[in-house]
Enzyme design. Sequence first.
Site, mmCIF file in Angstrom:
data_model
loop_
_atom_site.group_PDB
_atom_site.id
_atom_site.type_symbol
_atom_site.label_atom_id
_atom_site.label_comp_id
_atom_site.label_asym_id
_atom_site.label_seq_id
_atom_site.Cartn_x
_atom_site.Cartn_y
_atom_site.Cartn_z
ATOM 1 N N HIS A 221 1.891 0.397 -13.090
ATOM 2 C CA HIS A 221 2.656 -0.831 -13.347
ATOM 3 C C HIS A 221 4.147 -0.471 -13.395
ATOM 4 O O HIS A 221 4.529 0.502 -14.040
ATOM 5 C CB HIS A 221 2.202 -1.436 -14.683
ATOM 6 N N GLY B 109 0.780 -1.248 0.000
ATOM 7 C CA GLY B 109 0.000 0.000 0.000
ATOM 8 C C GLY B 109 0.804 1.287 0.000
ATOM 9 O O GLY B 109 0.290 2.332 0.399
ATOM 10 N N MET C 191 -3.901 -7.200 -6.844
ATOM 11 C CA MET C 191 -3.403 -8.387 -7.527
ATOM 12 C C MET C 191 -4.507 -9.292 -8.073
ATOM 13 O O MET C 191 -4.323 -10.494 -8.193
ATOM 14 C CB MET C 191 -2.490 -9.184 -6.595
ATOM 15 N N GLU D 163 -9.841 -4.808 -20.549
ATOM 16 C CA GLU D 163 -10.020 -6.219 -20.162
ATOM 17 C C GLU D 163 -8.737 -7.046 -20.297
ATOM 18 O O GLU D 163 -8.681 -8.169 -19.825
ATOM 19 C CB GLU D 163 -11.201 -6.852 -20.914
HETATM 20 C C1 GRF Z 1 3.880 -1.366 -7.331
HETATM 21 O O1 GRF Z 1 5.165 -1.630 -7.829
HETATM 22 C C2 GRF Z 1 2.888 -1.228 -8.454
HETATM 23 O O2 GRF Z 1 3.429 -0.652 -9.591
HETATM 24 C C3 GRF Z 1 2.508 -2.649 -8.731
HETATM 25 O O3 GRF Z 1 2.462 -3.269 -7.465
HETATM 26 C C4 GRF Z 1 3.326 -2.557 -6.576
HETATM 27 C C5 GRF Z 1 2.482 -2.134 -5.418
HETATM 28 O O4 GRF Z 1 3.243 -1.518 -4.416
HETATM 29 N N1 GRF Z 1 1.269 -2.744 -9.483
HETATM 30 P P1 GRF Z 1 2.528 -0.787 -3.225
HETATM 31 O O5 GRF Z 1 1.534 -1.783 -2.621
HETATM 32 O O6 GRF Z 1 1.829 0.430 -3.755
HETATM 33 O O7 GRF Z 1 3.612 -0.453 -2.257
#
Ligand code: GRF
Length: 190
Positions: free
Chosen positions: A109, A13, A90, A142
Site C-alpha cells: 500500500h 502491474g 482492486m 478482513e
Molecule cells: C501501487 O501503488 C500499490 O501500492 C497499490 O496499487 C499500486 C499498483 O501499482 N496497491 P502497480 O500495478 O504495481 O504498478
Amino acid sequence: MGFKLAIFISGRGSNMKEIVRACQRKELKSSIELIVSNNIKAPGLLIPEIKKIPILTLDESNLNNKEFYLLLEKSLINSGIELICLAGFMKVLDKAFVNKWKNKIINIHPSLLPAFKGLKPQLNAIKSKVKYAGCTVHYVNEKIDSGNIIDQDIVKVDLDENETSLSKKILKKEHKLYIKVIKYLEDCHG
Ligand code: GRF
C-alpha cells in the site's frame, strides 16, 4: 526457502513485474506459479516478462461471488500456492477467503500505514501536509489495509510535491520494498 507465489493484479502491474524479474534473476528463491487478475483488460497482463506464467482472469461481470471464489481457490490449490502477493489488486477479498489464507496473503500500500488507508493515499498525504510519506507491506486481514505490518519505507514530501510526483517517488520504493519483504519471508520460511 522459496514460496510458490501467486500475484494478484488489476492494473498496471509494475510491482508484479519487479517480483517476476527478481525471481527470474534468482534474487528471490520463490517461483511465480500463477497470476490472477479480476480485470481482463489489465495492462499488466501484457507485460512480456510474464509470458510463460499461467494467468487466471476472473471476469466479475460473468461470475457470481460463489463462482469467483470457487474458481480462484481451485486454481490456487492446483498450482500449490503458498503465498499470495496483492499488487494493485482492486477488489476487497471476502472475509471467508482471507481467513482460509490467513498469514498467506500480503499486500503493498502506498502510504505509511496506519495513516491513509484506502484509495488515493498519496493525494491524502499531500492534503494533510505531512513531511514524510512512504509505502507498507502488510498481511491482509478482513479489514482494508489493516493487517499486521511487515515492513515500510519512507520518502520525503517536498514543498512543491503533487500527487503524481509523490506517487512516482513512492512507487520506486515499493518496487524495492516488496522484494525485500518476500526475501525476508523466504528466510523465515526455512
Ligand atoms: C501501487 O501503488 C500499490 O501500492 C497499490 O496499487 C499500486 C499498483 O501499482 N496497491 P502497480 O500495478 O504495481 O504498478
